[in-house]
Design a protein around this motif. Structure first.
Motif, PDB file in Angstrom:
ATOM      1  N   LYS A   1      -5.739  56.146  31.447  1.00 32.01           N
ATOM      2  CA  LYS A   1      -7.068  56.720  31.276  1.00 32.01           C
ATOM      3  C   LYS A   1      -8.081  55.638  31.615  1.00 32.01           C
ATOM      4  N   SER A   2      -9.351  56.006  31.663  1.00 35.54           N
ATOM      5  CA  SER A   2     -10.379  55.028  31.999  1.00 35.54           C
ATOM      6  C   SER A   2     -10.331  53.869  31.003  1.00 35.54           C
ATOM      7  N   GLY A   3     -10.594  52.694  31.498  1.00 35.66           N
ATOM      8  CA  GLY A   3     -10.547  51.510  30.659  1.00 35.66           C
ATOM      9  C   GLY A   3      -9.148  50.917  30.562  1.00 35.66           C
ATOM     10  N   GLY A   4      -8.188  51.479  31.302  1.00 39.52           N
ATOM     11  CA  GLY A   4      -6.843  50.945  31.305  1.00 39.52           C
ATOM     12  C   GLY A   4      -6.020  51.310  30.084  1.00 39.52           C
ATOM     13  N   HIS A   5      -6.499  52.252  29.277  1.00 39.72           N
ATOM     14  CA  HIS A   5      -5.760  52.652  28.085  1.00 39.72           C
ATOM     15  C   HIS A   5      -4.784  53.768  28.418  1.00 39.72           C
ATOM     16  N   GLY A   6      -3.709  53.827  27.666  1.00 46.30           N
ATOM     17  CA  GLY A   6      -2.721  54.868  27.859  1.00 46.30           C
ATOM     18  C   GLY A   6      -3.090  56.118  27.087  1.00 46.30           C
ATOM     19  N   HIS A   7      -2.172  57.051  27.073  1.00 44.81           N
ATOM     20  CA  HIS A   7      -2.342  58.312  26.360  1.00 44.81           C
ATOM     21  C   HIS A   7      -1.631  58.233  25.020  1.00 44.81           C
ATOM     22  N   GLU A   8      -2.131  58.968  24.036  1.00 41.76           N
ATOM     23  CA  GLU A   8      -1.478  58.989  22.733  1.00 41.76           C
ATOM     24  C   GLU A   8      -0.261  59.904  22.736  1.00 41.76           C
ATOM     25  N   SER A   9      -0.132  60.750  23.750  1.00 37.09           N
ATOM     26  CA  SER A   9       0.991  61.671  23.869  1.00 37.09           C
ATOM     27  C   SER A   9       1.733  61.396  25.170  1.00 37.09           C
ATOM     28  N   ALA A  10       3.061  61.307  25.087  1.00 36.08           N
ATOM     29  CA  ALA A  10       3.866  61.097  26.292  1.00 36.08           C
ATOM     30  C   ALA A  10       3.733  62.286  27.232  1.00 36.08           C
ATOM     31  N   ASP A  11       3.670  63.495  26.664  1.00 41.76           N
ATOM     32  CA  ASP A  11       3.525  64.693  27.500  1.00 41.76           C
ATOM     33  C   ASP A  11       2.224  64.676  28.296  1.00 41.76           C
ATOM     34  N   ALA A  12       1.137  64.232  27.662  1.00 46.50           N
ATOM     35  CA  ALA A  12      -0.149  64.150  28.361  1.00 46.50           C
ATOM     36  C   ALA A  12      -0.099  63.094  29.462  1.00 46.50           C
ATOM     37  N   ALA A  13       0.566  61.986  29.193  1.00 45.79           N
ATOM     38  CA  ALA A  13       0.692  60.936  30.210  1.00 45.79           C
ATOM     39  C   ALA A  13       1.498  61.437  31.406  1.00 45.79           C
ATOM     40  N   ILE A  14       2.573  62.170  31.141  1.00 50.28           N
ATOM     41  CA  ILE A  14       3.395  62.733  32.216  1.00 50.28           C
ATOM     42  C   ILE A  14       2.576  63.727  33.028  1.00 50.28           C
ATOM     43  N   ARG A  15       1.880  64.626  32.345  1.00 50.99           N
ATOM     44  CA  ARG A  15       1.076  65.645  33.033  1.00 50.99           C
ATOM     45  C   ARG A  15       0.018  64.986  33.916  1.00 50.99           C
ATOM     46  N   ASP A  16      -0.709  64.013  33.370  1.00 51.94           N
ATOM     47  CA  ASP A  16      -1.771  63.365  34.143  1.00 51.94           C
ATOM     48  C   ASP A  16      -1.223  62.578  35.331  1.00 51.94           C
ATOM     49  N   ALA A  17      -0.089  61.910  35.149  1.00 53.98           N
ATOM     50  CA  ALA A  17       0.491  61.144  36.253  1.00 53.98           C
ATOM     51  C   ALA A  17       0.928  62.069  37.381  1.00 53.98           C
ATOM     52  N   PHE A  18       1.550  63.191  37.030  1.00 55.19           N
ATOM     53  CA  PHE A  18       2.006  64.103  38.074  1.00 55.19           C
ATOM     54  C   PHE A  18       0.852  64.883  38.699  1.00 55.19           C
ATOM     55  N   ASP A  19      -0.222  65.129  37.949  1.00 53.48           N
ATOM     56  CA  ASP A  19      -1.421  65.726  38.557  1.00 53.48           C
ATOM     57  C   ASP A  19      -2.006  64.779  39.601  1.00 53.48           C
ATOM     58  N   ALA A  20      -2.079  63.501  39.251  1.00 47.85           N
ATOM     59  CA  ALA A  20      -2.587  62.501  40.199  1.00 47.85           C
ATOM     60  C   ALA A  20      -1.652  62.370  41.397  1.00 47.85           C
ATOM     61  N   ALA A  21      -0.339  62.420  41.147  1.00 44.35           N
ATOM     62  CA  ALA A  21       0.631  62.347  42.248  1.00 44.35           C
ATOM     63  C   ALA A  21       0.479  63.547  43.176  1.00 44.35           C
ATOM     64  N   ARG A  22       0.272  64.720  42.601  1.00 41.48           N
ATOM     65  CA  ARG A  22       0.088  65.936  43.416  1.00 41.48           C
ATOM     66  C   ARG A  22      -1.133  65.797  44.311  1.00 41.48           C
ATOM     67  N   ARG A  23      -2.258  65.343  43.739  1.00 44.82           N
ATOM     68  CA  ARG A  23      -3.484  65.181  44.535  1.00 44.82           C
ATOM     69  C   ARG A  23      -3.278  64.158  45.652  1.00 44.82           C
ATOM     70  N   THR A  24      -2.644  63.052  45.330  1.00 45.91           N
ATOM     71  CA  THR A  24      -2.376  62.015  46.326  1.00 45.91           C
ATOM     72  C   THR A  24      -1.447  62.538  47.418  1.00 45.91           C
ATOM     73  N   LEU A  25      -0.446  63.286  47.028  1.00 46.89           N
ATOM     74  CA  LEU A  25       0.500  63.852  47.986  1.00 46.89           C
ATOM     75  C   LEU A  25      -0.162  64.901  48.872  1.00 46.89           C
ATOM     76  N   GLU A  26      -1.053  65.709  48.300  1.00 47.60           N
ATOM     77  CA  GLU A  26      -1.791  66.692  49.107  1.00 47.60           C
ATOM     78  C   GLU A  26      -2.650  65.995  50.155  1.00 47.60           C
ATOM     79  N   ARG A  27      -3.332  64.910  49.767  1.00 52.91           N
ATOM     80  CA  ARG A  27      -4.147  64.156  50.735  1.00 52.91           C
ATOM     81  C   ARG A  27      -3.270  63.560  51.828  1.00 52.91           C
ATOM     82  N   PHE A  28      -2.115  63.018  51.442  1.00 47.25           N
ATOM     83  CA  PHE A  28      -1.203  62.458  52.436  1.00 47.25           C
ATOM     84  C   PHE A  28      -0.711  63.546  53.380  1.00 47.25           C
ATOM     85  N   ALA A  29      -0.338  64.694  52.844  1.00 43.53           N
ATOM     86  CA  ALA A  29       0.171  65.791  53.669  1.00 43.53           C
ATOM     87  C   ALA A  29      -0.889  66.251  54.668  1.00 43.53           C
TER      88      ALA A  29
END
Length: 120
Positions: free
Chosen positions: A75-103
């Motif tokens: 998250k902003s400020g370099g802090h992590g998430h308090e929930s592992a599920d939220a961290a997974i969701r956010d990482a894969f959302d960012a990966a999806r956006r990055t992959l869409e731009r690459f595609a």
């Protein structure tokens, strides 16, 4: 040659539920670009003694032809998430956006503005 999904846990006990969630999210990435050569996911709890509770971060690294795409769930400020599920969701959302731009770049679908086309 495609490699199987690699999942690593750092400073956290491996969990079948987290691994299942990671696998589901990773499988969905193939919808956005079908030529992903490898997928690596690291789920970790960095040591930060000044914080109360656990702060989860997830890093997703995707190897695609000619490039490696790496995103983190920080998250902003370099802090992590308090929930592992939220961290997974956010990482894969960012990966999806990055992959869409690459595609889009890979398929040459990036729009060229008229002013950019005139440049040599």
């Amino acid at each position: 040659m495609r490699q199987p999904l690699q999942i690593a846990f750092r400073n956290i006990d491996p969990s079948p539920a987290l691994e299942h969630s990671i696998r589901e999210h990773a499988d969905k990435l193939d919808r956005y670009f079908g030529n992903i050569l490898s997928k690596r996911v690291v789920c970790e709890v960095p040591h930060r003694h000044q914080h109360q509770g656990k702060q989860y971060t997830v890093q997703v690294a995707l190897t695609v032809p000619g490039e490696e795409l790496v995103v983190r769930s920080d998250k902003s400020g370099g802090h992590g998430h308090e929930s592992a599920d939220a961290a997974i969701r956010d990482a894969f959302d960012a990966a999806r956006r990055t992959l869409e731009r690459f595609a889009e770049r890979h398929r040459h679908e990036v729009k060229v503005h008229a002013s950019d086309a005139a440049l040599p």
